[in-house]
Write an enzyme that holds these catalytic residues in place. Structure first.
Site, PDB file in Angstrom:
ATOM      1  N   ASN A  62       0.714  -1.479  -0.221  1.00 20.90           N
ATOM      2  CA  ASN A  62      -0.171  -0.412   0.022  1.00 20.90           C
ATOM      3  C   ASN A  62       1.145   1.369  -0.079  1.00 20.90           C
ATOM      4  OD1 ASN A  62      -1.559   2.385   0.823  1.00 20.90           O
ATOM      5  ND2 ASN A  62      -3.263   0.634   1.556  1.00 20.90           N
ATOM      6  N   ASP A  73      -1.409  -3.782  10.136  1.00 22.11           N
ATOM      7  CA  ASP A  73      -2.182  -3.842  10.144  1.00 22.11           C
ATOM      8  C   ASP A  73      -3.476  -2.966  10.562  1.00 22.11           C
ATOM      9  OD1 ASP A  73      -4.154  -5.873   7.832  1.00 22.11           O
ATOM     10  OD2 ASP A  73      -5.125  -6.146   9.976  1.00 22.11           O
ATOM     11  N   SER A  74      -4.152  -1.978   9.964  1.00 17.59           N
ATOM     12  CA  SER A  74      -5.609  -0.870  10.215  1.00 17.59           C
ATOM     13  C   SER A  74      -6.704  -1.589   9.671  1.00 17.59           C
ATOM     14  CB  SER A  74      -4.485  -0.180   9.889  1.00 17.59           C
ATOM     15  OG  SER A  74      -4.305  -0.037   8.835  1.00 17.59           O
ATOM     16  N   TYR A  87     -10.660   4.984   3.590  1.00 16.08           N
ATOM     17  CA  TYR A  87     -11.796   6.248   4.288  1.00 16.08           C
ATOM     18  C   TYR A  87     -11.453   7.242   4.740  1.00 16.08           C
ATOM     19  CZ  TYR A  87     -13.892   1.085   4.542  1.00 16.08           C
ATOM     20  OH  TYR A  87     -13.785   0.104   4.237  1.00 16.08           O
ATOM     21  N   HIS A 128      -3.680   6.785  13.969  1.00 11.22           N
ATOM     22  CA  HIS A 128      -3.537   5.630  14.142  1.00 11.22           C
ATOM     23  C   HIS A 128      -2.374   5.275  13.954  1.00 11.22           C
ATOM     24  CE1 HIS A 128      -5.307   6.022  10.865  1.00 11.22           C
ATOM     25  NE2 HIS A 128      -5.421   4.108  10.368  1.00 11.22           N
TER      26      HIS A 128
HETATM   27  P1  ITT Z   1      -1.535  -4.638   3.098  1.00  6.92           P
HETATM   28  O1  ITT Z   1      -2.438  -5.654   3.315  1.00  6.92           O
HETATM   29  O2  ITT Z   1      -0.168  -4.259   2.110  1.00  6.92           O
HETATM   30  O3  ITT Z   1      -0.617  -3.316   4.257  1.00  6.92           O
HETATM   31  P2  ITT Z   1      -3.883  -3.113   3.280  1.00  6.92           P
HETATM   32  O4  ITT Z   1      -4.148  -1.334   2.816  1.00  6.92           O
HETATM   33  O5  ITT Z   1      -4.336  -4.439   2.496  1.00  6.92           O
HETATM   34  O6  ITT Z   1      -2.551  -3.004   2.878  1.00  6.92           O
HETATM   35  P3  ITT Z   1      -4.715  -3.763   5.089  1.00  6.92           P
HETATM   36  O7  ITT Z   1      -5.047  -4.847   5.475  1.00  6.92           O
HETATM   37  O8  ITT Z   1      -4.021  -2.909   6.687  1.00  6.92           O
HETATM   38  O9  ITT Z   1      -4.063  -2.751   4.289  1.00  6.92           O
HETATM   39  O10 ITT Z   1      -6.065  -2.917   5.153  1.00  6.92           O
HETATM   40  C1  ITT Z   1      -6.774  -1.347   5.930  1.00  6.92           C
HETATM   41  C2  ITT Z   1      -7.784  -0.707   5.215  1.00  6.92           C
HETATM   42  O11 ITT Z   1      -8.247  -0.145   6.265  1.00  6.92           O
HETATM   43  C3  ITT Z   1      -6.926   0.603   4.224  1.00  6.92           C
HETATM   44  O12 ITT Z   1      -7.635  -0.532   2.688  1.00  6.92           O
HETATM   45  C4  ITT Z   1      -8.657   1.359   4.115  1.00  6.92           C
HETATM   46  O13 ITT Z   1      -9.213   0.653   3.985  1.00  6.92           O
HETATM   47  C5  ITT Z   1      -8.206   1.530   5.596  1.00  6.92           C
HETATM   48  N1  ITT Z   1      -7.919   2.298   6.190  1.00  6.92           N
HETATM   49  C6  ITT Z   1      -6.017   1.906   6.724  1.00  6.92           C
HETATM   50  N2  ITT Z   1      -5.691   3.031   7.456  1.00  6.92           N
HETATM   51  C7  ITT Z   1      -6.219   4.714   7.366  1.00  6.92           C
HETATM   52  C8  ITT Z   1      -5.828   5.698   6.871  1.00  6.92           C
HETATM   53  O14 ITT Z   1      -4.946   5.728   7.667  1.00  6.92           O
HETATM   54  N3  ITT Z   1      -7.367   6.720   6.843  1.00  6.92           N
HETATM   55  C9  ITT Z   1      -8.185   5.878   5.714  1.00  6.92           C
HETATM   56  N4  ITT Z   1      -8.002   4.496   5.507  1.00  6.92           N
HETATM   57  C10 ITT Z   1      -7.764   3.681   6.200  1.00  6.92           C
END
Ligand code: ITT
Length: 206
Positions: free
Chosen positions: A20, A79-80, A164, A190
């Protein structure tokens, strides 16, 4: 005669297990110039790992361990996701794929706004969560959490950030995160909180 010697500090290399690009950029800005951040964007040859965990911690650990097993150097994973109270904490760990296999940030936001259509402003409270799992060169693990409280508005505003951010409102300013510049988001988010805690550990371990 006194001589001043220029001290050149070499940035420390650290891997982050993500593809990402928005996350990479935010994390690089928070870690600062003392670190050389490498990510899976530099390694298109490596396969994607399945996030099969049932918590942010488990998924971060899966992503970090998978990369550590390949590079055997300091790595971490983030992971977020977004937890919405009126949806019993959804989309949570499924935030990225909330709108299904063909997910995009726009489709995820549309689905969220439809689900919250009849929810009044005072019940639209939500939070972003981030868990980081860090593994040092010897394989020893630590984890860090960050939480960012806010609420979901009823239409997207702003163009900064990702995910988001256009519908997540910071109560103190009434602005969505997509209306904040990157430095302001990183100082309250976060991810900002979790990465600052990681940075502290790395600097103390020098
Ligand atoms: P990686 O697993 O490769 O790190 P990913 O985007 O799939 O990338 P996650 O599985 O952690 O990452 O999913 C995180 C999702 O949560 C992300 O795609 C957004 O939809 C949301 N998210 C997390 N942090 C955010 C932020 O700072 N602002 C807005 N949305 C966020």
């Amino acid at each position: 005669m006194t001589q001043t010697k220029a001290v050149r500090t070499v940035p420390r290399q650290i891997w982050v297990a993500t593809r990402n690009a928005h996350k990479v950029q935010e994390i690089a800005e928070i870690l600062g110039a003392g670190f050389l951040l490498r990510s899976l964007l530099d390694r298109p040859d490596l396969p994607d790992v399945e996030e099969t965990g049932s918590s942010f911690y488990e998924n971060a650990a899966i992503k970090a361990r998978s990369l550590w097993n390949i590079v055997r150097e300091p790595v971490f994973a983030d992971d977020s996701g977004l937890e919405v109270d009126a949806l019993d904490g959804r989309p949570g760990i499924h935030s990225n794929r909330y709108s299904g296999p063909e997910h995009t940030h726009e489709k995820n936001i549309s689905k969220l706004l439809v689900e919250l259509r009849s929810v009044p402003p005072e019940r639209r409270t939500a939070r972003f969560r981030c868990t980081i799992v860090y593994i040092d060169a010897a394989g020893s693990e630590s984890s860090f959490d960050g939480v960012f409280d806010g609420y979901i508005c009823d239409e997207p505003r702003g163009t900064e950030g990702f995910g988001y951010d256009p519908v997540f409102v910071v109560p103190e300013s009434g602005k969505t995160v997509a209306e904040l510049d990157a430095a302001t988001k990183n100082s309250i988010s976060h991810r900002g909180r979790a990465v600052v805690a990681l940075k502290r550990l790395l600097e103390n371990a020098r």
